[in-house]
Design a protein around this motif. Structure first.
Motif, PDB file in Angstrom:
ATOM      1  N   VAL A   1       0.850  -1.190   0.000  1.00  0.00           N
ATOM      2  CA  VAL A   1       0.000   0.000   0.000  1.00  0.00           C
ATOM      3  C   VAL A   1       0.885   1.240   0.000  1.00  0.00           C
ATOM      4  O   VAL A   1       2.080   1.163   0.293  1.00  0.00           O
ATOM      5  N   SER A   2       0.293   2.387  -0.300  1.00  0.00           N
ATOM      6  CA  SER A   2       1.042   3.646  -0.264  1.00  0.00           C
ATOM      7  C   SER A   2       1.290   4.045   1.190  1.00  0.00           C
ATOM      8  O   SER A   2       0.621   3.566   2.111  1.00  0.00           O
ATOM      9  N   GLY A   3       2.229   4.937   1.399  1.00  0.00           N
ATOM     10  CA  GLY A   3       2.503   5.434   2.742  1.00  0.00           C
ATOM     11  C   GLY A   3       1.302   6.134   3.344  1.00  0.00           C
ATOM     12  O   GLY A   3       1.035   6.030   4.541  1.00  0.00           O
ATOM     13  N   ARG A   4       0.550   6.825   2.512  1.00  0.00           N
ATOM     14  CA  ARG A   4      -0.663   7.521   2.973  1.00  0.00           C
ATOM     15  C   ARG A   4      -1.691   6.506   3.467  1.00  0.00           C
ATOM     16  O   ARG A   4      -2.266   6.668   4.543  1.00  0.00           O
ATOM     17  N   GLU A   5      -1.933   5.458   2.672  1.00  0.00           N
ATOM     18  CA  GLU A   5      -2.885   4.412   3.087  1.00  0.00           C
ATOM     19  C   GLU A   5      -2.408   3.732   4.365  1.00  0.00           C
ATOM     20  O   GLU A   5      -3.192   3.481   5.274  1.00  0.00           O
ATOM     21  N   TYR A   6      -1.119   3.432   4.420  1.00  0.00           N
ATOM     22  CA  TYR A   6      -0.536   2.756   5.582  1.00  0.00           C
ATOM     23  C   TYR A   6      -0.820   3.544   6.855  1.00  0.00           C
ATOM     24  O   TYR A   6      -1.185   2.976   7.887  1.00  0.00           O
ATOM     25  N   GLY A   7      -0.660   4.864   6.781  1.00  0.00           N
ATOM     26  CA  GLY A   7      -0.882   5.706   7.939  1.00  0.00           C
ATOM     27  C   GLY A   7      -2.342   5.792   8.360  1.00  0.00           C
ATOM     28  O   GLY A   7      -2.644   6.058   9.524  1.00  0.00           O
ATOM     29  N   MET A   8      -3.242   5.570   7.422  1.00  0.00           N
ATOM     30  CA  MET A   8      -4.678   5.668   7.711  1.00  0.00           C
ATOM     31  C   MET A   8      -5.257   4.370   8.270  1.00  0.00           C
ATOM     32  O   MET A   8      -6.357   4.369   8.810  1.00  0.00           O
TER      33      MET A   8
END
Length: 130
Positions: free
Chosen positions: A93-100
């Protein structure tokens, strides 16, 4: 003379080295194209899932150019989902998705082959473990 034999064999060694490097490079490209093609031919699925794990893999790259040292890091983010059937799949997953996303989140996972597309978390009212 033994030294002449060493130098006469050097061009063959260099050529073999480049053939191996180019072969590995081409193999990687064709493998990536094959994975992309397989994902494109796979159906888009949306299934109920729960996040059971998250991890990262940090790659460090470095080098020297004209007395200057430079380094670069890249991070790959992974999330593991468990389906109602208890099967599990891990997606990049993207870093943004990972953080969410958080372990324990439940919702609707949408994916195509090995490609993560989306995860819609259940609203907080739907959680029964409060």
């Amino acid at each position: 003379m033994p030294d002449d034999a060493l130098f006469n064999g050097m061009p063959t060694f260099v050529m073999l080295f480049f053939v191996i490097v180019i072969g590995i490079f081409l193999f990687s490209i064709f493998k990536g194209i094959g994975t992309w093609s397989k994902n494109e031919q796979s159906p888009r699925l949306s299934v109920k899932a729960k996040i059971t794990g998250k991890r990262t893999n940090v790659h460090r790259h470095g080098g020297h150019t004209h007395e200057h040292h430079h380094s670069h890091t890249s991070t790959t983010y992974y999330v593991t989902f468990q389906f109602e059937s208890t099967d599990r799949s891990e997606f990049v997953v993207s870093g943004r998705e990972y953080g969410m996303l958080a372990e324990g989140d439940e919702g609707m996972l949408t994916f195509q082959g090995t490609r993560f597309l989306d995860f819609q978390r259940n609203s907080s009212e739907e959680h029964t473990d409060a």
